[in-house]
Design an enzyme around this catalytic site. Sequence first.
Site, PDB file in Angstrom:
ATOM      1  CD  GLU A  35       6.849  -1.198   1.569  1.00 29.98           C
ATOM      2  OE1 GLU A  35       6.220  -1.927   2.355  1.00 29.98           O
ATOM      3  OE2 GLU A  35       6.339  -0.207   1.002  1.00 29.98           O
ATOM      4  NE  ARG A 110      -3.016  -4.496  -7.661  1.00 28.98           N
ATOM      5  CZ  ARG A 110      -3.596  -3.291  -7.621  1.00 28.98           C
ATOM      6  NH1 ARG A 110      -2.865  -2.221  -7.379  1.00 28.98           N
ATOM      7  NH2 ARG A 110      -4.892  -3.166  -7.823  1.00 28.98           N
ATOM      8  NE  ARG A 188      -8.335  -7.070  -5.869  1.00 29.71           N
ATOM      9  CZ  ARG A 188      -7.595  -5.974  -5.736  1.00 29.71           C
ATOM     10  NH1 ARG A 188      -7.505  -5.118  -6.726  1.00 29.71           N
ATOM     11  NH2 ARG A 188      -6.936  -5.741  -4.619  1.00 29.71           N
ATOM     12  CG  ASP A 313      -5.108   4.082  -2.597  1.00 25.78           C
ATOM     13  OD1 ASP A 313      -5.691   4.842  -3.394  1.00 25.78           O
ATOM     14  OD2 ASP A 313      -5.062   2.848  -2.753  1.00 25.78           O
TER      15      ASP A 313
END
Length: 431
Positions: A35, A110, A188, A313
């Site tokens: 990552e 999330r 959001r 995605d």
Amino acid sequence: MASTGVSVIVVGLGLAGLTTAIECHQKGHSVIALERSKDLNYVGKIIDDTVMIDNNAGVIVSKWGNGAVGQALNAWKFNNTQASVYDTTGKQVQTIEVRKPSSNKYLILRRELTKIVYDHAKTLGIDMRFGTEISDYWEESDQAGVSANGQKLQADCIIWADGVNSKGRDSVAGSSLKPTHSGYAHIRGRADIASLKGNPDAQWILQGAGEVDQMIFVPGPTACLTIVTCGGGRNVAFSNMYKVESPNSAKTSSTPATAQDFLKPIQSWPFKANIEAVVQAAPSGSLVDEPVLQLGQLPSWVSPQGRMILIGDASHPSALNSPIGESLVIEDAAVVAICLELAGKGNVPLALRVAEKIRYVKQSNNNKNIPRASALQHNVEQPDQGINMYPEVPLRDWVSEHNSQEHAYEEYDKVVKAIRGGKEYVATNIS
């Protein structure tokens, strides 16, 4: 579990990458997960919006850790089967069916979901490396590899789970196709329910809080709002999907937003004061304005030599306001891990091609209705014109009730036969 001898490099540690790492580890594969962000707080979209985990994904994650992950998710079970539609004056005009009851459906923040999944990955001892920048990658007939932070890493395959701007897409898919702006963006955020209780303008959202989750849509000519409560009435999350005036020149990355940014597209709505009461309760600096990007159908998710695959995605970004995107990502992870298990170390390219065949057609069908539904939501007529019903786009049983793991085991040999025979694999579990 017994080792399969299959080595995997997972790129990306958002939900797609974390889930892939866990599923591959559980099947006996050796995993290194990379990552680029320095820690979990900076991965992808770790913001305070909500994630819907439907039954098709809930049955996968709830079993992890002999049910420990399911126990952690129980506080976020989604117990509502209806959504309320309000017009811009604040009048409730419609109720629509959105879900069937299930013990494996969750509506969760999330950041909470990501933390639960990450903590489980840590308990498994998975090798997760943050702050890792990939400068190069390659594949050969017998392996694939990356150059990361000056070190070369090699494995039997690379699984790219690094999102809509995937670094590996061009070489893997054989396409220069880039995500483009959809013409929409959404702001959001979230707030604690407790902070709303003293505000009379916020009482409309508190009805039944703690008893049943609320899901509210407020469609209008300038924006479409989604407001939900979750976590047993502890949290309220909200999203404003609005039209972007000049999408060709609009930003393509997330930026901080304010409550005023959220409210700007709805200044003329009579319902604005009640919505403002909810949005203003968000912690300072917590709102995010994110462009909605779209990607055309890729010709392939698997690289030419079959040692790399795109999932989530990176291969099929969920269009607009899809409620099923995260659930489909979890299915992808489970299927690719199973195909590697069944194929074994000597047939990794075959495994990735089988996984692609199983998931490709299903994902294509999943996304067909979403752009249409989003466009309809921005064309709902207002009271002075005569109310036009909010479009119902049901989540079909072949999506929400699908068991991707059982299906992968059942279909594997059929897909192998089709690939080796040069025939097209025809999926039979969609409608």
